[in-house]
Design a protein around this motif. Structure first.
Motif, PDB file in Angstrom:
ATOM      1  N   PRO A 484       1.004  -1.174  -0.027  1.00 48.91           N
ATOM      2  CA  PRO A 484      -0.176   0.042   0.261  1.00 48.91           C
ATOM      3  C   PRO A 484       0.827   1.321   0.012  1.00 48.91           C
ATOM      4  O   PRO A 484       2.127   1.131   0.680  1.00 48.91           O
ATOM      5  CB  PRO A 484      -0.871  -0.243   1.272  1.00 48.91           C
ATOM      6  N   ALA A 485       0.385   2.451  -0.804  1.00 46.53           N
ATOM      7  CA  ALA A 485       1.114   3.543  -0.797  1.00 46.53           C
ATOM      8  C   ALA A 485       1.425   4.062   0.782  1.00 46.53           C
ATOM      9  O   ALA A 485       0.341   4.064   1.465  1.00 46.53           O
ATOM     10  CB  ALA A 485       0.612   4.611  -1.740  1.00 46.53           C
ATOM     11  N   SER A 486       2.206   4.738   0.898  1.00 53.29           N
ATOM     12  CA  SER A 486       2.316   5.669   2.156  1.00 53.29           C
ATOM     13  C   SER A 486       1.450   6.711   2.264  1.00 53.29           C
ATOM     14  O   SER A 486       1.145   7.128   1.079  1.00 53.29           O
ATOM     15  CB  SER A 486       4.153   6.060   2.309  1.00 53.29           C
ATOM     16  N   HIS A 487       1.456   7.336   3.461  1.00 53.82           N
ATOM     17  CA  HIS A 487       0.688   8.382   3.465  1.00 53.82           C
ATOM     18  C   HIS A 487       0.951   9.660   2.460  1.00 53.82           C
ATOM     19  O   HIS A 487       2.143  10.061   2.399  1.00 53.82           O
ATOM     20  CB  HIS A 487       0.711   9.061   4.885  1.00 53.82           C
ATOM     21  N   GLY A 488       0.127  10.119   1.607  1.00 52.97           N
ATOM     22  CA  GLY A 488       0.312  11.353   0.649  1.00 52.97           C
ATOM     23  C   GLY A 488       1.089  10.734  -0.431  1.00 52.97           C
ATOM     24  O   GLY A 488       1.472  11.560  -1.418  1.00 52.97           O
ATOM     25  N   GLU A 489       1.291   9.466  -0.680  1.00 51.10           N
ATOM     26  CA  GLU A 489       2.114   8.899  -1.912  1.00 51.10           C
ATOM     27  C   GLU A 489       1.124   8.410  -2.741  1.00 51.10           C
ATOM     28  O   GLU A 489       0.154   7.830  -2.513  1.00 51.10           O
ATOM     29  CB  GLU A 489       3.165   7.908  -1.269  1.00 51.10           C
ATOM     30  N   THR A 490       1.583   8.511  -4.081  1.00 47.12           N
ATOM     31  CA  THR A 490       0.720   7.988  -5.226  1.00 47.12           C
ATOM     32  C   THR A 490       1.798   7.007  -5.817  1.00 47.12           C
ATOM     33  O   THR A 490       2.953   7.532  -6.381  1.00 47.12           O
ATOM     34  CB  THR A 490       0.279   8.886  -6.042  1.00 47.12           C
ATOM     35  N   THR A 591      10.212  15.495   5.615  1.00 45.68           N
ATOM     36  CA  THR A 591      10.552  13.970   5.966  1.00 45.68           C
ATOM     37  C   THR A 591       9.722  13.500   7.165  1.00 45.68           C
ATOM     38  O   THR A 591      10.408  12.551   7.735  1.00 45.68           O
ATOM     39  CB  THR A 591      12.095  14.130   6.089  1.00 45.68           C
ATOM     40  N   SER A 592       8.659  14.159   7.578  1.00 38.61           N
ATOM     41  CA  SER A 592       7.938  13.978   8.661  1.00 38.61           C
ATOM     42  C   SER A 592       7.677  12.318   8.613  1.00 38.61           C
ATOM     43  O   SER A 592       7.105  11.731   9.895  1.00 38.61           O
ATOM     44  CB  SER A 592       6.778  14.759   8.774  1.00 38.61           C
ATOM     45  N   ALA A 593       7.111  11.965   7.411  1.00 40.81           N
ATOM     46  CA  ALA A 593       6.633  10.529   7.345  1.00 40.81           C
ATOM     47  C   ALA A 593       7.679   9.410   7.318  1.00 40.81           C
ATOM     48  O   ALA A 593       7.299   8.345   7.488  1.00 40.81           O
ATOM     49  CB  ALA A 593       5.747  10.145   6.220  1.00 40.81           C
ATOM     50  N   TRP A 594       9.067   9.601   7.294  1.00 39.20           N
ATOM     51  CA  TRP A 594      10.008   8.629   7.128  1.00 39.20           C
ATOM     52  C   TRP A 594      10.291   8.156   8.480  1.00 39.20           C
ATOM     53  O   TRP A 594      10.084   8.532   9.642  1.00 39.20           O
ATOM     54  CB  TRP A 594      11.119   9.480   6.644  1.00 39.20           C
ATOM     55  N   SER A 595      10.709   6.802   8.371  1.00 42.18           N
ATOM     56  CA  SER A 595      11.169   6.098   9.616  1.00 42.18           C
ATOM     57  C   SER A 595      12.271   6.627  10.349  1.00 42.18           C
ATOM     58  O   SER A 595      13.398   7.121   9.705  1.00 42.18           O
ATOM     59  CB  SER A 595      11.651   4.559   9.122  1.00 42.18           C
ATOM     60  N   PRO A 596      12.243   6.486  11.584  1.00 40.64           N
ATOM     61  CA  PRO A 596      13.434   6.957  12.423  1.00 40.64           C
ATOM     62  C   PRO A 596      14.587   6.532  12.298  1.00 40.64           C
ATOM     63  O   PRO A 596      15.765   6.946  12.270  1.00 40.64           O
ATOM     64  CB  PRO A 596      12.934   6.935  13.804  1.00 40.64           C
ATOM     65  N   THR A 597      14.573   5.244  11.594  1.00 40.03           N
ATOM     66  CA  THR A 597      15.879   4.483  11.340  1.00 40.03           C
ATOM     67  C   THR A 597      16.333   4.435   9.857  1.00 40.03           C
ATOM     68  O   THR A 597      17.050   3.895   9.502  1.00 40.03           O
ATOM     69  CB  THR A 597      15.487   2.876  11.497  1.00 40.03           C
ATOM     70  N   HIS A 598      15.430   5.441   9.227  1.00 36.77           N
ATOM     71  CA  HIS A 598      16.089   5.868   7.643  1.00 36.77           C
ATOM     72  C   HIS A 598      17.394   5.890   7.624  1.00 36.77           C
ATOM     73  O   HIS A 598      17.963   6.733   8.644  1.00 36.77           O
ATOM     74  CB  HIS A 598      15.220   6.794   7.167  1.00 36.77           C
ATOM     75  N   GLY A 599      18.156   5.710   6.727  1.00 40.40           N
ATOM     76  CA  GLY A 599      19.728   5.868   6.547  1.00 40.40           C
ATOM     77  C   GLY A 599      19.903   7.386   6.364  1.00 40.40           C
ATOM     78  O   GLY A 599      20.941   7.566   6.746  1.00 40.40           O
ATOM     79  N   ALA A 600      18.931   7.855   5.931  1.00 38.54           N
ATOM     80  CA  ALA A 600      19.347   9.388   6.159  1.00 38.54           C
ATOM     81  C   ALA A 600      19.670  10.216   7.348  1.00 38.54           C
ATOM     82  O   ALA A 600      20.800  10.992   7.380  1.00 38.54           O
ATOM     83  CB  ALA A 600      18.502  10.247   5.225  1.00 38.54           C
ATOM     84  N   PHE A 601      18.684   9.627   8.215  1.00 38.69           N
ATOM     85  CA  PHE A 601      18.926  10.244   9.628  1.00 38.69           C
ATOM     86  C   PHE A 601      20.065   9.357  10.526  1.00 38.69           C
ATOM     87  O   PHE A 601      20.819   9.999  11.264  1.00 38.69           O
ATOM     88  CB  PHE A 601      17.639   9.816  10.707  1.00 38.69           C
ATOM     89  N   LEU A 602      20.478   8.100  10.090  1.00 39.43           N
ATOM     90  CA  LEU A 602      21.763   7.529  10.687  1.00 39.43           C
ATOM     91  C   LEU A 602      22.987   8.245  10.214  1.00 39.43           C
ATOM     92  O   LEU A 602      23.702   8.380  10.900  1.00 39.43           O
ATOM     93  CB  LEU A 602      21.706   6.232  10.033  1.00 39.43           C
ATOM     94  N   ALA A 603      22.826   8.744   8.791  1.00 38.51           N
ATOM     95  CA  ALA A 603      23.958   9.530   8.261  1.00 38.51           C
ATOM     96  C   ALA A 603      24.155  10.984   8.788  1.00 38.51           C
ATOM     97  O   ALA A 603      25.403  11.493   8.966  1.00 38.51           O
ATOM     98  CB  ALA A 603      23.844   9.309   6.687  1.00 38.51           C
ATOM     99  N   LEU A 604      22.867  11.652   8.840  1.00 36.23           N
ATOM    100  CA  LEU A 604      22.905  13.058   8.930  1.00 36.23           C
ATOM    101  C   LEU A 604      22.574  13.389  10.331  1.00 36.23           C
ATOM    102  O   LEU A 604      23.090  14.606  11.000  1.00 36.23           O
ATOM    103  CB  LEU A 604      22.040  13.787   8.056  1.00 36.23           C
ATOM    104  N   GLY A 605      22.360  12.274  11.297  1.00 37.37           N
ATOM    105  CA  GLY A 605      21.525  12.884  12.486  1.00 37.37           C
ATOM    106  C   GLY A 605      20.334  13.138  12.430  1.00 37.37           C
ATOM    107  O   GLY A 605      19.676  13.287  11.278  1.00 37.37           O
ATOM    108  N   SER A 606      19.739  13.912  13.502  1.00 36.26           N
ATOM    109  CA  SER A 606      18.434  14.413  13.508  1.00 36.26           C
ATOM    110  C   SER A 606      17.310  13.368  13.313  1.00 36.26           C
ATOM    111  O   SER A 606      17.433  12.061  13.621  1.00 36.26           O
ATOM    112  CB  SER A 606      18.005  15.506  12.454  1.00 36.26           C
ATOM    113  N   GLY A 607      16.114  13.422  12.818  1.00 39.30           N
ATOM    114  CA  GLY A 607      15.056  12.679  12.572  1.00 39.30           C
ATOM    115  C   GLY A 607      13.874  13.178  11.971  1.00 39.30           C
ATOM    116  O   GLY A 607      14.059  14.317  11.297  1.00 39.30           O
ATOM    117  N   PRO A 608      12.774  12.379  11.869  1.00 39.65           N
ATOM    118  CA  PRO A 608      11.656  12.669  10.974  1.00 39.65           C
ATOM    119  C   PRO A 608      11.072  14.202  11.106  1.00 39.65           C
ATOM    120  O   PRO A 608      10.791  14.406  12.201  1.00 39.65           O
ATOM    121  CB  PRO A 608      10.731  11.511  11.018  1.00 39.65           C
TER     122      PRO A 608
END
Length: 628
Positions: A484-490, A591-608
């Protein structure tokens, strides 16, 4: 045919070609970057795609992107018509080999009869590839066989060993650099070393640095007597593979097995051990640095050591320093006699993993189970009440806020502020790792099955065996497309160029342009950002991003991406300052709907939702945007 009929027929063809902007007479003419000539058949899939582009995209007569048009099917008009007819009649499987070859699809090669080789003497294979060995080394008395650089560097390595070293005595086997650096490895060992006495089997650097490594060991060392098996650097640094050991060392007698560096540094490698060491007598198995430094390793042990007698199993540095990870132990050492199981430094992961122990050590008589420095909050169900020792058990240990970036390649994600002229930065590996494939014409792909309820039919079309690596590849792609599509995704998965055009224009309108990074020069190196151009004035806009999925034909997962900024930039050599590439980057503002464990946050810090995240458009991926 009379003159009137001839005249009418000529007018009919003239009207078709003139209205469709297909050039076929006189000197060569160009349609943007695409060159057509008088010798080109106007009914090929490529010619059809050019007409479709002209008719469905505003400004269709303007230059067309060569990287997109080049993905059109290479089939001739006659071949496309024939295959479409076979697909309509559910008979395409009768010509699957020809279909895969003519359409340049990704299909595992068939193992021909002449490759069913049998060997009785000592052999030494170097730089060997693509074979099917049957009854290899069976009933051998002593001797040694050596495989060096076997299937190394292949794009698609498919090997099968059947009844290998069966009933041999003192027979040594050595596999060195087996299927290393390959893309989509598919190896199968059936009844390997069954009933052997003595001897040894050694796998060194097996599937190292492989992409999609898939190894299947069935009835491995069953009923073996005193045979030693060693796996060193197995699937090390592998990417998204699956290893299966079924009935490994079952009913073995005094057979030591050693897994060293198994899955170390791998990315999402799944391992399954079913009935491992079942009813073994005096077995001694050691797992050292198993799944260490892995990114989301998934390990499943079912019926491991059940009914064993006097066996010793050791897990040292198991899943140590890995990121997340999921392990399942079902009926581990159940109903065993005098078995010893030791977990040393188990699951000391950076981030929380998931462990499930069901029926672990239940019914174990006279043995003991020991956990030392075990972490990550597991679940123990029906766990033996006696003989279990926990030392330095740490529950729910996480990264304590520490940024975990070891599993995200440097430069893969970056902040928008980096896209400024004069910035030095690391370019990640943007090279396409997928096998080369092409789109199928819509006339064919629209008639092919594509759903999880039709997996059997899909396998039949492409000649994929049940439970084979290709079957798993097909199931994985179809499942992702059905997610299923994520929230707001087509979202939509497309297997034809026409379908991609339809999806992009349905989201963005007919005034669109498609972009990708020009080449791969600068990949994995330091680069200098040159002139930067913000698409649509650098304002927040919409986009449709399309990413390849691994599948027999070229399949893209396309999805709408709201609230982004898209940039084009010259990429310069930091020393010569010469332009070496023209990159396309997309910055996700929300990026509010992204997972907290997304690679971007692992690399850059911070969170959704707290930062924007940018990345390059990799080779053969693309982004569609509204015309500037």
């Amino acid at each position: 045919m009379n003159n009137t009929e001839a005249t009418l027929l000529l007018c009919f063809f003239f009207s078709i070609f003139s209205s469709s902007h297909v050039y076929f007479a006189g000197a060569n003419q160009t349609a943007g970057n695409i060159t057509t000539s008088s010798s080109e058949n106007p009914f090929t899939p490529k010619a059809s795609l050019l007409r479709y582009w002209n008719n469905h995209i505003n400004g269709g007569d303007s230059p067309k992107p060569s990287f997109f048009i080049s993905k059109a099917s290479p089939l001739t008009h006659v071949e496309a018509t024939r295959f479409a007819s076979l697909a309509s009649n559910h008979a395409l499987h009768t010509r699957s080999s020809y279909f895969c070859s003519a359409a340049k699809l990704f299909c595992f090669p068939e193992l021909s009869s002449h490759s069913l080789e049998k060997h009785g003497d000592d052999v030494d294979f170097a730089a060997y590839s693509g074979k099917n060995f049957t009854n290899y080394g069976s009933d051998r008395l002593s001797g040694a066989d050596s495989f060096k650089n076997y299937s190394g560097g292949d794009n698609i390595a498919v090997d099968s060993f059947r009844r290998y070293s069966r009933n041999s005595a003192g027979h040594d086997d050595g596999f060195t650099n087996y299927a290393g650096d390959v893309n989509v490895a598919d190896q199968s060992f059936s009844t390997y070393a069954t009933g052997t006495t003595g001897g040894s089997g050694e796998f060194a650097s097996y599937n190292t640095n492989a992409n999609e490594p898939n190894g299947i060991f069935t009835s491995y060392s069953d009923k073996a007597n005193g045979r030693s098996q060693t796996f060193t650097s197995y699937s090390g640094n592998g990417n998204t593979g699956e290893q299966t050991f079924t009935s490994y060392s079952k009913n073995g007698n005094g057979a030591p097995n050693d897994f060293s560096g198994y899955g170390t540094g791998s990315n999402v490698v799944k391992s399954g051990f079913t009935k491992y060491g079942e009813n073994g007598n005096g077995a001694n198995d050691s797992f050292t640095s198993y799944g260490g430094n892995g990114n989301v390793p998934v390990n499943d042990f079912k019926g491991y050591g059940d009914g064993g007698n006097g066996a010793v199993y050791g897990f040292k540095n198991y899943r140590d320093q890995s990121n997340i990870g999921v392990d399942s132990f079902s009926s581990y050492a159940k109903n065993s006699n005098n078995e010893k199981v030791n977990f040393v430094n188990y699951g000391k992961s950076f981030n929380l993993g998931s462990d499930n122990f069901t029926g672990y050590g239940q019914g174990n008589v006279g043995g003991n189970v020991s956990f030392k420095t075990y972490g990550q909050g597991p679940s123990f169900k029906e766990y033996t009440k006696d003989g279990v020792v926990f030392a330095h058990y740490t529950n729910n240990v996480s990264s304590s806020g520490k940024t975990v970036n070891k599993w995200v390649e440097e430069g893969k994600f970056f902040r928008e502020s980096m896209l400024k002229e004069g910035t030095f930065m690391q370019m990640p590996d943007i090279k396409d790792k997928m096998p080369k494939r092409t789109f199928l014409p819509r006339s064919i792909v629209s008639k092919l099955p594509f759903s999880s309820s039709e997996i059997g039919e899909i396998r039949k079309v492409f000649g994929a065996g049940e439970n084979s690596s290709m079957a798993n590849i097909i199931l994985s792609a179809v499942s992702e497309c059905e997610r299923p599509a994520s929230h707001g995704e087509t979202k939509r998965c497309v297997g034809s160029a026409e379908d991609m055009i339809d999806f992009a224009t349905s989201v963005l309108g007919r005034g669109v342009v498609v972009r990708t990074t020009e080449n791969v020069v600068g990949s994995k190196k330091k680069i200098l950002i040159g002139k930067v151009n913000g698409i649509n004035g650098g304002n927040v806009t919409r986009a449709v991003s399309c990413h390849q999925s691994l599948y027999p034909y070229l399949l893209y997962y396309c999805h709408s991406v709201p609230r982004v900024r898209v940039y084009e930039t010259d990429i310069l050599d930091p020393e010569s300052l010469e332009k070496i590439n023209h990159g396309v980057a997309i910055c996700h503002i929300d990026t509010s709907a992204w997972s907290p464990t997304h690679g971007a946050f692992l690399a850059l810090g911070s969170g959704p939702g707290r930062i924007e995240v940018c990345h390059w458009i990799f080779e053969n991926d693309m982004t569609w945007n509204i015309v500037d």
